[in-house]
Structures are given as structure tokens and as C-alpha cells.
Design a protein around this motif. Structure first.
Motif, PDB file in Angstrom:
ATOM      1  N   VAL A 131       0.866  -1.227  -0.099  1.00 39.68           N
ATOM      2  CA  VAL A 131      -0.028  -0.015   0.096  1.00 39.68           C
ATOM      3  C   VAL A 131       0.950   1.296   0.019  1.00 39.68           C
ATOM      4  O   VAL A 131       0.733   2.325  -0.815  1.00 39.68           O
ATOM      5  CB  VAL A 131      -0.887   0.231   1.280  1.00 39.68           C
ATOM      6  CG1 VAL A 131      -1.536   1.310   1.508  1.00 39.68           C
ATOM      7  CG2 VAL A 131      -1.760  -1.099   1.016  1.00 39.68           C
ATOM      8  N   SER A 132       2.109   1.299   0.881  1.00 41.05           N
ATOM      9  CA  SER A 132       2.846   2.389   0.910  1.00 41.05           C
ATOM     10  C   SER A 132       3.463   2.722  -0.512  1.00 41.05           C
ATOM     11  O   SER A 132       3.808   3.892  -0.988  1.00 41.05           O
ATOM     12  CB  SER A 132       3.897   2.282   1.997  1.00 41.05           C
ATOM     13  OG  SER A 132       4.666   1.337   1.797  1.00 41.05           O
ATOM     14  N   ALA A 133       3.708   1.446  -1.208  1.00 36.05           N
ATOM     15  CA  ALA A 133       4.608   1.686  -2.560  1.00 36.05           C
ATOM     16  C   ALA A 133       3.425   2.226  -3.585  1.00 36.05           C
ATOM     17  O   ALA A 133       3.861   3.170  -4.376  1.00 36.05           O
ATOM     18  CB  ALA A 133       4.926   0.202  -2.674  1.00 36.05           C
ATOM     19  N   GLU A 134       2.116   1.776  -3.484  1.00 34.55           N
ATOM     20  CA  GLU A 134       1.237   2.298  -4.525  1.00 34.55           C
ATOM     21  C   GLU A 134       1.085   3.756  -4.070  1.00 34.55           C
ATOM     22  O   GLU A 134       0.704   4.700  -5.028  1.00 34.55           O
ATOM     23  CB  GLU A 134      -0.182   1.363  -4.132  1.00 34.55           C
ATOM     24  CG  GLU A 134       0.001   0.159  -4.649  1.00 34.55           C
ATOM     25  CD  GLU A 134       0.173  -0.085  -6.246  1.00 34.55           C
ATOM     26  OE1 GLU A 134      -0.123   0.957  -6.789  1.00 34.55           O
ATOM     27  OE2 GLU A 134       0.404  -1.180  -6.666  1.00 34.55           O
ATOM     28  N   VAL A 135       0.726   4.216  -2.857  1.00 34.68           N
ATOM     29  CA  VAL A 135       0.639   5.716  -2.462  1.00 34.68           C
ATOM     30  C   VAL A 135       1.613   6.293  -2.915  1.00 34.68           C
ATOM     31  O   VAL A 135       1.389   7.570  -3.584  1.00 34.68           O
ATOM     32  CB  VAL A 135       0.519   5.755  -1.086  1.00 34.68           C
ATOM     33  CG1 VAL A 135       0.171   7.258  -0.613  1.00 34.68           C
ATOM     34  CG2 VAL A 135      -0.790   4.992  -0.513  1.00 34.68           C
TER      35      VAL A 135
END
Length: 485
Positions: free
Chosen positions: A415-419
Motif C-alpha cells: 500500500v505504501s508503495a502504491e501511495v
């Protein structure tokens, strides 16, 4: 190329569970920024990067933290801590002195003999007697105690010694458990500080990128303020963790009887990953009932009451007394005869016809024995309840640790990578990214707390079983202190 120092700094600080996609996203973002003509700001960004080195090289107010491979300590290192604490702790010396006192009391009671008595008597005739005479008698008396009574007199003191030894062993087990708990607290605090350093580095890298984009309007000052606030919050968190680390070291130093500066700790990070194949509940309960020194203390109290009861019963058979004497007597019939020299031999024994008090005292000690048995039963119930709680919490924590490691943390990293990718293309804000990183950080924190919880509950089970659990592990109790005897 100007992006290489920035990218290399980020690579060294990325959180362990970030997927390679994060690095690719950041590198793509930086390349895109470079393509917009931001070469004028790269030199200042690089200077700031050099003036704000990565956390691996930053000197904070607390101690320097560097992630190392978690390897179990040697048996000798833990044994040295145990020996140091057991030697220096005053509580143990108190119980040892009480046990020695009880042992000496038993020796005194078993060696006690009634003192002999010497009696002298003189007999004088009255002034109006026809002949004035004086008789002399000397008698030696000695009470001979029954051998069984002498042994029964020493039995209560021997039971008191057993109780003191059980108290000493229980205190030693508690000290061993507390040492290991403090090692868990130290390992947890060190790991948390490493995670704080990693997030500080990650936020610092993003802040430098935002600072580089401010001159061309690709970022806002509010984003920079949010990042600065995040850095301040992390610094405050670091101070909290360093305070916890100092407190844990202080408690451990107190247990060892040394100053905090004199602590020589082995690498104990592996205690957070300590796992044990737990026996069944029935096997653990059998370990507790057979080995707990807490139960041994009540058993000794019951033995003491039984010994007192037997001693009272022995007192219903009073010891005999023998007497040997010499007398110099005036002649009985004719005062012209010479005086008489006589030897006396006697034997006496008390008659316990007023024995009601013996029965009452025996019932008193019977009640004491029953009270000790009930106290032991209550203590066993408490220990079994603690067993149920510790076993359940250890199992649950172990399952949650697996879930965090296998599912939740990789998901949070994704999720942090996508954000971060969304921030790169202008679809997400820095606030969104900080929120995603915060969620990932919170997962890391809970993951560490769960590992510490698992280790503490295993240590509790080890304590409850008097060291019988995991006797072959690096965290095992000394062989001489396993069990209740």
C-alpha cells in the motif's frame, strides 16, 4: 548524476518490509523531477543530503543503533548473568540465612539433653532432742529422653529449613525470570529505535525531495511542514524509546547488583524470536505440581505442623528420671553406734493424668496442617490459572506474529508503495503517503510488541514450571535451580 546520492541515501533507509516497488517508484519520481529542469536545485539538495546524513551515521542524544543479525547468546553469557544476580541479590542471602538458622535450630534440638541436677539435703535434730545429730544426703538426678522424642523435637526445625530453602529457590526463580524479562524489554527497545531511525531516514529523504521541488512549484510548503512535524514526532518517539531502554537497563543492573555503566550485555535480540514447542496443558500442569517451589513451601509448612503434632503425642510419654545418691546418717537405735553411710538409687516418671491440654494442642497442629494443605491447593489453582493465561497468550501471540509477518506487513508495504507512486504522478498527496507510512510503522510496532508478548509469556511458563520448560534453550535456568529441590 545528481539523483544517485539521493537514491542511495533512500536505499539505505527504506523500511525492511518495503517491496522493491518502493525503490523503483522513488527512482522514477526522482528521474521525472530531473526531467523537468530542476538541475538548479540539485546542488543545494545534495548539500542538504550531505549535511543530513543517513541515520546509520547520525549521532543522536541516545546510544547509536545499528541493525545486527539476531543470533542467540551463548550459554555461558546467560549463565554469567544468572550467577552474578544470584550472588549479589540481598533477598536470596536473606532466605539462605534463614535456612541456615533453621538447620542450626534442628541440630540444637536433636542434640539437646536435659541438664543433670545435683541435690544436697541436711537434716538437723531439734534443740530439745536428747541427742543432737546431723544427717547429710547428696543426690544426682538425670532425665533420659526417649530417642524418638529427641528426633521428633528436631523435626519441626527441619521442616522450617525446608520451607526457607523453598522460599530461597522461589526467589531465585523469580530473579531469573526478571532478568530474562528485562532482556526482552532491552531487545524490544533496541529494535524500536532501529525502526524509528529507519522511518526518520525515509521521511528525511521525502522532505529533501519536496525541498528540491519547491522552486518550480511541484510541491507546497504545507507538505514540507507536515514532513517536518513528522520528523519532530519521530524524534520525540526516539526519546521515549531511549528512556524505556535506560529504564530496562537500570532494572537489570539492579538485579545484577552493578551500576548501569558496568553492564556487559550479550546480544539478546534473538530472545524476541524465541519459540518453544509447548507441551500439552496436562504435561505443563504436571511440571508445575511436581516442581514449583511455591508449592514446596506449603508442603514444608504442612510437614512442620505434622511434626509438631507428633511431638505433642510424644509428650504424652514423659521421659524417665534416674537418681543416684549418698547419705551420711546418724544411728537409728543407739547413738553409741557408728554413723551409717548409705547409697541411694531411684527412678521416677511423670504421670500425664492431666493430659487434656495435650489433646487440645494436637488438634491445634492438626488445624495448622489442614490450613497448609488448603493454602497449597489454593496456590496450585492460582498457578494453573496463570498457566492457562500464559499458554493461551503465548499461542495467540505466536499466531498473530505469523499473520503480521506473512500477511499484514507485506500488504502494508504494498500500500505504501502504491501511495508513493500516486504521489509521483500527482494523484496522491504527501499527507496520504505519510499516512500509509504511519500505518506500516504502526504495524511494525505492534509486530514487535507481539514478539515481546510471546517471549514474556514463554518466560512466564518457564517460571511456572520451575525451569523445566525449554531446559535445553539458551535461556534455560541453571541446572541446579530447575525444580523445587
Amino acid at each position: 548524476m545528481w539523483i544517485e546520492p539521493l537514491f542511495e541515501g533512500l536505499r539505505g533507509r527504506i523500511m525492511p518490509t518495503h517491496s522493491p516497488r518502493v525503490i523503483r517508484a522513488v527512482s522514477t519520481w526522482v528521474v521525472a523531477l530531473g526531467a523537468t529542469g530542476l538541475f538548479v536545485s540539485t546542488s543545494s539538495a545534495q548539500e542538504r543530503s550531505e549535511s543530513n546524513p543517513s541515520p546509520e551515521h547520525v549521532s543522536h542524544s541516545g546510544e547509536h543503533h545499528r541493525r545486527v543479525e539476531a543470533t542467540p547468546p551463548s550459554d555461558e553469557s546467560i549463565a554469567a548473568l544468572d550467577a552474578q544476580a544470584l550472588e549479589n541479590h540481598p533477598g536470596l542471602r536473606t532466605y539462605a540465612s534463614r535456612a541456615e538458622e533453621a538447620a542450626l535450630a534442628a541440630e540444637v534440638e536433636q542434640g539437646r539433653w536435659p541438664e543433670p541436677r545435683v541435690e544436697y539435703m541436711a537434716e538437723f535434730s531439734t534443740p530439745w532432742a536428747a541427742h543432737q545429730t546431723t544427717d547429710h544426703m547428696v543426690t544426682l538426678m538425670q532425665t533420659i529422653p526417649w530417642p524418638a522424642t529427641r528426633r521428633a523435637s528436631a523435626a519441626p526445625a527441619r521442616a522450617m529449613e525446608q520451607a526457607a530453602r523453598a522460599e530461597e529457590r522461589a526467589a531465585a526463580h523469580q530473579i531469573l525470570r526478571d532478568i530474562r524479562r528485562e532482556l526482552v524489554a532491552i531487545a524490544r527497545a533496541r529494535e524500536m529505535l532501529l525502526h524509528v531511525d529507519e522511518e526518520v531516514g525515509l521521511v528525511a529523504d521525502v522532505r529533501r525531495i519536496i525541498e528540491a521541488t519547491l522552486p518550480v512549484g511541484r510541491a507546497e510548503h504545507s507538505d514540507l511542514y507536515r514532513l517536518q512535524l513528522a520528523e519532530a514526532g519521530l524524534e520525540d518517539m526516539r526519546r521515549d524509546e531511549e528512556a524505556r531502554l535506560r529504564a530496562a537497563k537500570g532494572r537489570l543492573a539492579n538485579l545484577l547488583g552493578v551500576s548501569t555503566d558496568a553492564l556487559n550485555l550479550p546480544e539478546t535480540t534473538a530472545i524476541l524470536d524465541w519459540t518453544v514447542d509447548l507441551p500439552s496443558r496436562e504435561e505443563l500442569a504436571a511440571m508445575i505440581e511436581a516442581n514449583s517451589p511455591v508449592l514446596a513451601r506449603f508442603e514444608a509448612e504442612r510437614a512442620q505442623a505434622r511434626a509438631q503434632e507428633e511431638l505433642v503425642e510424644r509428650q504424652l510419654r514423659p521421659p524417665p528420671q534416674i537418681m543416684v545418691g549418698y547419705g551420711n546418717m546418724a544411728p537409728m537405735y543407739s547413738h553409741a553406734d557408728p554413723r551409717h553411710d548409705v547409697f541411694q538409687v531411684g527412678f521416677s516418671i511423670a504421670l500425664p493424668i492431666w493430659g487434656g491440654r495435650y489433646g487440645t494442642e494436637a488438634r491445634r497442629w492438626q488445624a495448622g496442617a489442614s490450613a497448609a494443605e488448603e493454602a497449597r491447593a489454593a496456590a496450585l489453582r492460582d498457578l494453573l490459572a496463570q498457566l492457562e493465561s500464559a499458554r493461551s497468550r503465548a499461542t495467540q501471540a505466536d499466531e498473530r506474529v505469523e499473520a503480521y509477518r506473512e500477511e499484514l506487513m507485506p500488504m502494508a508495504s504494498l500500500v505504501s508503495a502504491e501511495v508513493l507512486t500516486g504521489v509521483e504522478v500527482g494523484q496522491r498527496s504527501v499527507t496520504d503517503y505519510l499516512g500509509a507510512v504511519r500505518e506500516e510503522w504502526d504495524l511494525h510496532g505492534r509486530y514487535l510488541e507481539l514478539k515481546a508478548e510471546r517471549a514474556n509469556q514463554l518466560l512466564e511458563l518457564q517460571y511456572l514450571s520451575a525451569g523445566q520448560l525449554a531446559a535445553e534453550s539458551p535461556w534455560a535456568y541453571p541446572a541446579s535451580l530447575r525444580g523445587q529441590r
